[in-house]
Design an enzyme around this catalytic site. Structure first.
Site, PDB file in Angstrom:
ATOM      1  N   GLU B  57      -3.825   3.597  -1.946  1.00  0.00           N
ATOM      2  CA  GLU B  57      -4.910   4.479  -1.490  1.00  0.00           C
ATOM      3  C   GLU B  57      -5.767   4.961  -2.646  1.00  0.00           C
ATOM      4  OE1 GLU B  57      -1.711   5.020  -0.551  1.00  0.00           O
ATOM      5  OE2 GLU B  57      -1.703   4.609   1.605  1.00  0.00           O
ATOM      6  N   HIS B 126       2.411  13.800   8.028  1.00  0.00           N
ATOM      7  CA  HIS B 126       1.414  12.952   8.701  1.00  0.00           C
ATOM      8  C   HIS B 126       0.518  13.742   9.644  1.00  0.00           C
ATOM      9  CE1 HIS B 126       3.456   9.473   7.118  1.00  0.00           C
ATOM     10  NE2 HIS B 126       2.716   8.634   7.801  1.00  0.00           N
TER      11      HIS B 126
END
Lengths: 329, 322
Positions: B57, B126
């Site tokens: 990422e 998350h």
């Protein structure tokens, strides 16, 4: 191997002297507190940045790091706006918003430097991807130090550039120390270039004090990248004579004077001067003149910077967004 | 006026991407696991426009910055907003600051699509709604659509904008359907949507709290409380005029936001009202937010935390009766 033409060999010496004279003056100004904030000099490392940049095309791009005055200079930047930036003036190349650690000169393909170690490396990979998508044969070179080779961004970037065969050169200026931490203390390999094997790209070690050697390996890797054959990792073994950042009171406990002296015996400007003399490209007077002219250019740049106005207070607000909205609240 | 038809929020996002990629060859997609898109309607764009990335990422977000600096308009699919923490340097230090740091030489026209997955038992790592962090990071624009039409229109505008835009997509709304214009339908940044006009209380709602707020407003109307429901749609830039204009008329403000409470979007909007419309306020401002706890896994615990129709209605009643 692509060998530089005679006029290019002379231009290399000119640019190395520009880098050195610029940095010597920047260090003086830092100690005199005419420059605010840290100054990271590249003195001793000139052959690496000049040899590499001169092997590139004008429309190729680069990203730098905190020790990066030399990269735009080597790529052909005018010195006046660079010096004005160090002094925080309105005429600075970044309008006084960047300073010593963050020079950027888009006019020569310098996409910017960053004080966050390793952060410029993926940006260079993105510029390489952009060249490919836009269908140009430009390449981008990421300059970073040995310290950055321990950062996750380095490893992610090498993998990304390798899987997509992007036109990127990873150029490690290994000066032996990440601030005060030696390579041996911090790094699992002796040569950073060994890490290329993990990403199946060429890894090349080159004498970073020899501008011609650096030029040759960079030109070869650039040709490879331009031909669509993918990235390379180049490692120039070099050394900084001065402190990590001058004027910040960083103690010098981590290396001894003999080591610095040993490296000074292989000064890149002396090595290249000798090459020019040996090949009868210049006589001693001509070589001296290059140094004098570079120092005069830096003097002129400093005069320009000193005469320039401070930025208007509004300037910090005007550059936040390209499309208006949300700034200045 | 172009034709509208019903699309889901998720379909509207894809429609915006496909339209923008068709309109402008410099628009590319980067993200994890997007290679499957090449089998569908994205196939026409070819492999050079879709970069299905490894789990890096920080690396590919930084790449998007470099691509944007050099002439592309990348859309980065960051999938899950909690992953933004892995890419904070390229987002905050690079994308957000490079234009300013280069004295305006750089522009960074990149779009970062960030999914909000709260409410699905994805637990603490998350489920974050981290947009307030980026409101506090100068140089980034922040958009949060709450309807299919806004999901399409804000994304189209984000792609065309010359600045880095973080667009937070609330996955709780993915299957919500609503009218969406055919063809180009960009929604300008900095213009709130007044979903429902009212005269007693201004109710500002963000992301999936908009749906809860509209349902609450229906309930409250039956009780005789007239609620004006406003979605700012972009938090940077923020449509101060519309928010303050409404507060000046109603004299009462409730802000419903699924982000955490401290230093959140609701706090910023409440402060704005206190600073700029103090004389008009007839009751304390109320915030309906998520408490400052890591999001728990168990549905029994998680479901109690976010702004609900009931919680929002209760807050409006308290403010209305003050």
């Amino acid at each position: 191997m692509p060998t530089p033409r005679p006029e290019l060999l002379i231009e290399m010496q000119r640019r190395m002297w520009r880098v050195r004279a610029f940095d010597e003056r920047a260090v003086e100004l830092r100690h005199a507190r005419e420059i605010h904030g840290p100054v990271h000099p590249s003195i001793g490392q000139e052959a690496a940045c000049v040899g590499a940049c001169m092997a590139l095309r004008e429309d190729d791009t680069l990203t730098g790091n905190h020790r990066s005055h030399g990269h735009p200079i080597a790529k052909g930047s005018e010195l006046g706006p660079l010096m004005a930036e160090l002094l925080g003036k309105a005429t600075g190349v970044c309008g006084g918003m960047g300073g010593s650690m963050h020079l950027a000169d888009f006019s020569v393909g310098s996409l910017g430097e960053t004080g966050i170690v390793g952060a410029g490396i993926p940006i260079a990979v993105g510029a390489g991807l952009s060249a490919r998508v836009r269908g140009t044969d430009q390449i981008c070179i990421a300059f970073f130090g040995d310290g950055a080779s321990n950062h996750g961004t380095f490893h992610e970037s090498l993998n990304l550039a390798a899987i997509w065969k992007l036109p990127v050169l990873f150029f490690c200026e290994n000066n032996g120390y990440a601030a005060t931490t030696s390579l041996a203390r911090a790094t699992s390999v002796e040569d950073v270039a060994e890490r290329a094997a993990g990403y199946r790209m060429p890894g090349v070690v080159v004498d970073g004090q020899d501008a011609v050697a650096v030029y040759e390996v960079t030109a070869e890797a650039a040709a490879r990248a331009r031909a669509g054959e993918g990235p390379s990792l180049l490692e120039a073994k070099t050394y900084r004579y001065l402190e990590h950042a001058e004027g910040e009171g960083i103690p010098g406990f981590y290396r001894d004077a003999a080591e610095i002296e040993r490296w000074r015996q292989r000064d890149p400007l002396e090595i290249h001067r000798q090459l020019l003399l040996d090949r009868n490209l210049l006589d001693a007077a001509g070589a001296d003149r290059i140094e004098r002219e570079a120092r005069a250019e830096v003097d002129a740049a400093l005069a320009f910077a000193r005469e320039s106005a401070e930025p208007e207070p509004r300037a910090a607000f005007d550059v936040v967004f390209a499309n208006s909205g949300g700034s200045g609240t | 006026m172009s034709e509208t038809r019903e699309l889901s929020y998720a379909e509207a996002i894809h429609e915006a991407q496909i339209l923008e990629m068709g309109r402008d060859a410099s628009v590319i997609l980067i993200g994890e696991d997007i290679h499957g898109l090449t089998l569908g309607p994205y196939a026409e764009f070819g492999p050079e426009r879709l970069w299905s990335a490894p789990i890096s990422e920080s690396g590919f977000t930084g790449m998007a910055v470099g691509a944007a600096l050099t002439g592309l308009r990348p859309i980065v699919d960051l999938l899950i907003s909690s992953l933004l923490y892995v890419a904070m340097d390229p987002l905050v230090n690079q994308a957000g600051k490079l234009r300013a740091m280069t004295g305006g030489q750089a522009k960074v026209p990149a779009v970062f699509r960030c999914g909000l997955w709260h409410g699905s038992s994805y637990a603490a790592q998350h489920s974050d709604r981290p947009y307030p962090l980026f409101m506090n990071s100068p140089g980034l624009k922040v958009a949060i659509p709450a309807t299919p039409a806004d999901a399409k229109g804000l994304l189209q505008t984000a792609v065309r904008d010359d600045d880095p835009v973080m667009i937070f997509e609330d996955r709780n709304l993915a299957h919500e359907r609503g009218p969406v214009c055919e063809g180009d339908a960009p929604v300008p940044f900095g213009q709130a949507r007044v979903h429902r006009e009212g005269s007693d209380v201004t109710l500002v709602a963000i992301a999936s709290a908009v749906r809860e707020a509209l349902a609450a407003a229906d309930d409250l109307a039956r009780e005789g409380i007239s609620v004006e429901v406003i979605d700012p749609r972009t938090l940077v830039p923020l449509d101060r005029e519309t928010l303050l204009g409404s507060v000046r008329r109603t004299g009462r403000l409730v802000v419903a936001d699924p982000a955490h409470r401290t230093c959140g979007a609701a706090a910023e909007i409440a402060a704005l009202a206190a600073e700029e419309a103090f004389d008009a306020l007839r009751a304390p401002v109320a915030r309906v937010t998520t408490p400052d706890v890591p999001i728990p896994f168990s549905p029994a615990l998680e479901s109690k935390l976010y702004p609900s129709q009931q919680g929002i209605a209760d807050a409006v009643r308290r403010v209305a009766r003050y």
